[in-house]
Motif scaffolding. Structure first.
Motif, PDB file in Angstrom:
ATOM      1  N   VAL A  34     -19.845 -35.405 -48.935  1.00  8.48           N
ATOM      2  CA  VAL A  34     -18.497 -35.136 -48.422  1.00  8.48           C
ATOM      3  C   VAL A  34     -17.939 -33.859 -49.045  1.00  8.48           C
ATOM      4  O   VAL A  34     -17.361 -33.023 -48.353  1.00  8.48           O
ATOM      5  CB  VAL A  34     -17.564 -36.341 -48.673  1.00  8.48           C
ATOM      6  N   ALA A  35     -18.112 -33.692 -50.357  1.00  9.27           N
ATOM      7  CA  ALA A  35     -17.608 -32.497 -51.035  1.00  9.27           C
ATOM      8  C   ALA A  35     -18.252 -31.241 -50.454  1.00  9.27           C
ATOM      9  O   ALA A  35     -17.567 -30.241 -50.210  1.00  9.27           O
ATOM     10  CB  ALA A  35     -17.866 -32.590 -52.536  1.00  9.27           C
ATOM     11  N   LYS A  36     -19.543 -31.285 -50.204  1.00 10.81           N
ATOM     12  CA  LYS A  36     -20.233 -30.124 -49.629  1.00 10.81           C
ATOM     13  C   LYS A  36     -19.721 -29.842 -48.216  1.00 10.81           C
ATOM     14  O   LYS A  36     -19.479 -28.693 -47.860  1.00 10.81           O
ATOM     15  CB  LYS A  36     -21.741 -30.346 -49.609  1.00 10.81           C
ATOM     16  N   THR A  37     -19.509 -30.881 -47.439  1.00 11.18           N
ATOM     17  CA  THR A  37     -19.001 -30.713 -46.079  1.00 11.18           C
ATOM     18  C   THR A  37     -17.616 -30.078 -46.088  1.00 11.18           C
ATOM     19  O   THR A  37     -17.329 -29.153 -45.318  1.00 11.18           O
ATOM     20  CB  THR A  37     -18.947 -32.075 -45.354  1.00 11.18           C
ATOM     21  N   VAL A  38     -16.754 -30.560 -46.976  1.00 14.25           N
ATOM     22  CA  VAL A  38     -15.395 -30.013 -47.068  1.00 14.25           C
ATOM     23  C   VAL A  38     -15.443 -28.556 -47.528  1.00 14.25           C
ATOM     24  O   VAL A  38     -14.749 -27.696 -46.969  1.00 14.25           O
ATOM     25  CB  VAL A  38     -14.525 -30.869 -48.010  1.00 14.25           C
ATOM     26  N   MET A  39     -16.255 -28.263 -48.526  1.00 18.57           N
ATOM     27  CA  MET A  39     -16.361 -26.886 -49.019  1.00 18.57           C
ATOM     28  C   MET A  39     -16.878 -25.962 -47.914  1.00 18.57           C
ATOM     29  O   MET A  39     -16.368 -24.854 -47.730  1.00 18.57           O
ATOM     30  CB  MET A  39     -17.285 -26.821 -50.235  1.00 18.57           C
ATOM     31  N   ASP A  40     -17.886 -26.418 -47.177  1.00 18.22           N
ATOM     32  CA  ASP A  40     -18.417 -25.609 -46.079  1.00 18.22           C
ATOM     33  C   ASP A  40     -17.348 -25.363 -45.013  1.00 18.22           C
ATOM     34  O   ASP A  40     -17.231 -24.258 -44.477  1.00 18.22           O
ATOM     35  CB  ASP A  40     -19.634 -26.281 -45.445  1.00 18.22           C
ATOM     36  N   ALA A  41     -16.564 -26.393 -44.721  1.00 18.51           N
ATOM     37  CA  ALA A  41     -15.504 -26.250 -43.720  1.00 18.51           C
ATOM     38  C   ALA A  41     -14.455 -25.245 -44.192  1.00 18.51           C
ATOM     39  O   ALA A  41     -14.026 -24.383 -43.430  1.00 18.51           O
ATOM     40  CB  ALA A  41     -14.859 -27.599 -43.435  1.00 18.51           C
ATOM     41  N   PHE A  42     -14.032 -25.347 -45.458  1.00 15.23           N
ATOM     42  CA  PHE A  42     -13.038 -24.419 -45.987  1.00 15.23           C
ATOM     43  C   PHE A  42     -13.567 -22.993 -45.974  1.00 15.23           C
ATOM     44  O   PHE A  42     -12.846 -22.066 -45.631  1.00 15.23           O
ATOM     45  CB  PHE A  42     -12.627 -24.801 -47.399  1.00 15.23           C
ATOM     46  N   GLN A  43     -14.832 -22.819 -46.331  1.00 12.21           N
ATOM     47  CA  GLN A  43     -15.394 -21.481 -46.316  1.00 12.21           C
ATOM     48  C   GLN A  43     -15.489 -20.959 -44.885  1.00 12.21           C
ATOM     49  O   GLN A  43     -15.299 -19.780 -44.637  1.00 12.21           O
ATOM     50  CB  GLN A  43     -16.750 -21.456 -47.001  1.00 12.21           C
ATOM     51  N   GLY A  44     -15.757 -21.855 -43.948  1.00 11.27           N
ATOM     52  CA  GLY A  44     -15.818 -21.465 -42.543  1.00 11.27           C
ATOM     53  C   GLY A  44     -14.480 -20.969 -42.025  1.00 11.27           C
ATOM     54  O   GLY A  44     -14.414 -20.119 -41.150  1.00 11.27           O
ATOM     55  N   PHE A  45     -13.388 -21.505 -42.578  1.00  6.28           N
ATOM     56  CA  PHE A  45     -12.056 -21.058 -42.180  1.00  6.28           C
ATOM     57  C   PHE A  45     -11.570 -19.903 -43.030  1.00  6.28           C
ATOM     58  O   PHE A  45     -10.451 -19.430 -42.885  1.00  6.28           O
ATOM     59  CB  PHE A  45     -11.043 -22.210 -42.276  1.00  6.28           C
ATOM     60  N   GLY A  46     -12.375 -19.460 -43.970  1.00  6.33           N
ATOM     61  CA  GLY A  46     -11.999 -18.334 -44.808  1.00  6.33           C
ATOM     62  C   GLY A  46     -11.076 -18.715 -45.947  1.00  6.33           C
ATOM     63  O   GLY A  46     -10.493 -17.864 -46.595  1.00  6.33           O
ATOM     64  N   ILE A  47     -10.929 -19.993 -46.233  1.00  6.69           N
ATOM     65  CA  ILE A  47      -9.997 -20.428 -47.267  1.00  6.69           C
ATOM     66  C   ILE A  47     -10.598 -20.257 -48.656  1.00  6.69           C
ATOM     67  O   ILE A  47      -9.917 -19.866 -49.589  1.00  6.69           O
ATOM     68  CB  ILE A  47      -9.577 -21.889 -47.030  1.00  6.69           C
TER      69      ILE A  47
END
Length: 109
Positions: A34-47
């Motif tokens: 879950v942590a990896k998925t969230v981090m990947d999502a945030f990086q995908g949005f440029g956050i």
């Protein structure tokens, strides 16, 4: 307690311990996924992009679907800190990414 009862109880405790260890490992694995998925999502949005600490006004307007006038109003009212380089129509206005995220999170809360 007899020795047989003690042996059975010890065996049950050992089995329970093994089950708890297996459960903990399963939970740890799920948390990592879950942590990896969230981090990947945030990086995908440029956050969470470590290369990008600031955004231009155009980037903010595109990401948050707001007008330049809205950003001007935020600056004028002191709701957001910014830096300006250049002057006139050629000036570049930049915002700290963390400030922008906080501003829009508080507005939508």
């Amino acid at each position: 307690m007899t020795s047989t009862e003690f042996r059975i109880l010890s065996q049950m405790l050992n089995e329970l311990k093994a089950e708890m260890i297996a459960m903990k490992q399963g939970v740890d694995t799920k948390i990592e996924v879950v942590a990896k998925t969230v981090m990947d999502a945030f990086q995908g949005f440029g956050i969470l992009d470590p290369e990008e600490d600031t955004w231009t006004e155009t980037q903010v307007c595109d990401r948050y679907h707001v007008s330049r006038r809205t950003m001007y109003n935020h600056r004028k009212e002191g709701r957001i800190a910014y830096t300006r380089s250049g002057s006139g129509k050629n000036c570049m206005i930049r915002y700290r990414k963390a400030d922008i995220i906080e501003l829009f999170a508080s507005e939508r809360a």
